[in-house]
Design an enzyme around this catalytic site. Structure first.
Site, PDB file in Angstrom:
ATOM      1  N   ASP A   1      66.301  34.382  16.072  1.00 28.87           N
ATOM      2  CA  ASP A   1      66.450  32.956  15.806  1.00 28.87           C
ATOM      3  C   ASP A   1      66.504  32.811  14.280  1.00 28.87           C
ATOM      4  OD1 ASP A   1      66.418  30.236  16.752  1.00 28.87           O
ATOM      5  OD2 ASP A   1      64.315  30.094  16.218  1.00 28.87           O
TER       6      ASP A   1
ATOM      7  N   GLY B   1      64.937  34.582  12.277  1.00 24.40           N
ATOM      8  CA  GLY B   1      64.976  35.963  11.795  1.00 24.40           C
ATOM      9  C   GLY B   1      63.734  36.396  11.051  1.00 24.40           C
TER      10      GLY B   1
ATOM     11  N   LYS C   1      71.016  33.906  17.837  1.00 24.94           N
ATOM     12  CA  LYS C   1      71.369  32.548  17.382  1.00 24.94           C
ATOM     13  C   LYS C   1      71.669  32.603  15.896  1.00 24.94           C
ATOM     14  CE  LYS C   1      68.184  29.862  20.246  1.00 24.94           C
ATOM     15  NZ  LYS C   1      66.991  29.006  20.155  1.00 24.94           N
TER      16      LYS C   1
HETATM   17  P1  5GP Z   1      62.340  34.022  14.586  1.00 21.52           P
HETATM   18  O1  5GP Z   1      63.614  34.827  14.671  1.00 21.52           O
HETATM   19  O2  5GP Z   1      62.627  32.557  14.428  1.00 21.52           O
HETATM   20  O3  5GP Z   1      61.354  34.551  13.605  1.00 21.52           O
HETATM   21  O4  5GP Z   1      61.528  34.121  15.933  1.00 21.52           O
HETATM   22  C1  5GP Z   1      62.091  34.515  17.082  1.00 21.52           C
HETATM   23  C2  5GP Z   1      61.112  34.220  18.186  1.00 21.52           C
HETATM   24  O5  5GP Z   1      61.100  32.811  18.461  1.00 21.52           O
HETATM   25  C3  5GP Z   1      61.568  34.896  19.451  1.00 21.52           C
HETATM   26  O6  5GP Z   1      60.998  36.172  19.587  1.00 21.52           O
HETATM   27  C4  5GP Z   1      61.103  33.937  20.514  1.00 21.52           C
HETATM   28  O7  5GP Z   1      59.765  34.234  20.847  1.00 21.52           O
HETATM   29  C5  5GP Z   1      61.144  32.576  19.847  1.00 21.52           C
HETATM   30  N1  5GP Z   1      62.415  31.880  20.180  1.00 21.52           N
HETATM   31  C6  5GP Z   1      63.450  31.650  19.372  1.00 21.52           C
HETATM   32  N2  5GP Z   1      64.450  31.002  20.014  1.00 21.52           N
HETATM   33  C7  5GP Z   1      64.018  30.841  21.280  1.00 21.52           C
HETATM   34  C8  5GP Z   1      64.610  30.255  22.456  1.00 21.52           C
HETATM   35  O8  5GP Z   1      65.740  29.762  22.495  1.00 21.52           O
HETATM   36  N3  5GP Z   1      63.846  30.268  23.574  1.00 21.52           N
HETATM   37  C9  5GP Z   1      62.599  30.810  23.613  1.00 21.52           C
HETATM   38  N4  5GP Z   1      61.956  30.776  24.759  1.00 21.52           N
HETATM   39  N5  5GP Z   1      62.014  31.378  22.537  1.00 21.52           N
HETATM   40  C10 5GP Z   1      62.725  31.390  21.380  1.00 21.52           C
END
Ligand code: 5GP
Ligand code: MG
Length: 185
Positions: free
Chosen positions: A111, A113, A139
């Site tokens: 997401d 990251g 994403k």
């Molecule tokens: P980031 O990349 O923002 O640091 O965190 C990623 C984490 O956010 C993922 O491992 C997941 O736990 C959560 N996450 C991000 N997007 C989504 C989504 O669309 N659905 C769900 N259920 N969790 C998400």
């Protein structure tokens, strides 16, 4: 009366069959790539990020016919509103040594990251031979830090997804397909 399941506030995005086929193909591709990298007697170390990656990792490794081991970490990230920064906390560390190993990090979704980039920095300090990253869903639009992803199952929009390991308040992880929450679109 029984509650309908999956509930009506979910819109299907990828069917179980589509997800299963894509993950199988990705596993085959990853195995092909590593077959030439691994020396005789060497095992790839796959590292799944709990909780979300458990289903993707389980399906992916079963499509990889190369020698490998499986380890897990558990991370959680907090947002500091005052500093507008993120802290990642490791709730469960690795059990295997990664020095001089080929490592494949397996995550459910990339997401912003921040979590993944924190983990990759942490792992790099321990001197692995190589690190690659596989995510089931990506994403790209939401990225806040640069992140090199080697293997992507599906590129997705910025909707909030559930199923195939992804939860909403710990529910829906076990759905075999991927759905978006209606409220998020
Ligand atoms: P980031 O990349 O923002 O640091 O965190 C990623 C984490 O956010 C993922 O491992 C997941 O736990 C959560 N996450 C991000 N997007 C989504 C989504 O669309 N659905 C769900 N259920 N969790 C998400
Ligand atoms: Mg996660």
């Amino acid at each position: 009366m029984n509650t309908p399941f999956p509930p009506p506030d979910l819109t299907p995005v990828f069917s179980p069959e589509v997800v299963a086929q894509r993950v199988k193909d990705l596993g085959t591709q990853i195995a092909t790539d590593y077959r030439s990298l691994l020396e005789p007697q060497e095992l790839l170390l796959t590292i799944g990020i709990l909780n979300g990656a458990f289903i993707f990792l389980a399906d992916l490794v079963r499509a990889m016919d190369i020698p490998l081991e499986i380890d897990f970490v558990r991370l959680t990230s907090y947002q500091d509103r005052l500093e507008s920064s993120n802290y990642v906390v490791m709730l469960k560390n690795l059990e295997k040594e990664i020095k001089n190993r080929h490592v494949l990090v397996v995550e459910d979704i990339a997401d912003c990251g921040l979590t993944l980039s924190w983990l990759l920095d942490y792992l790099r300090q321990m001197g692995p031979k190589s690190i690659r990253l596989a995510v089931a869903f990506n994403k790209e639009e939401r990225r806040r830090v640069e992140l090199a992803i080697d293997y992507v199952g599906f590129n997705v929009e910025k909707d909030f997804l559930v199923g195939y390991g992804l939860d909403f308040a710990q529910s829906y992880r076990h759905l075999p397909g991927v759905h978006k929450l209606k409220a998020s679109s």
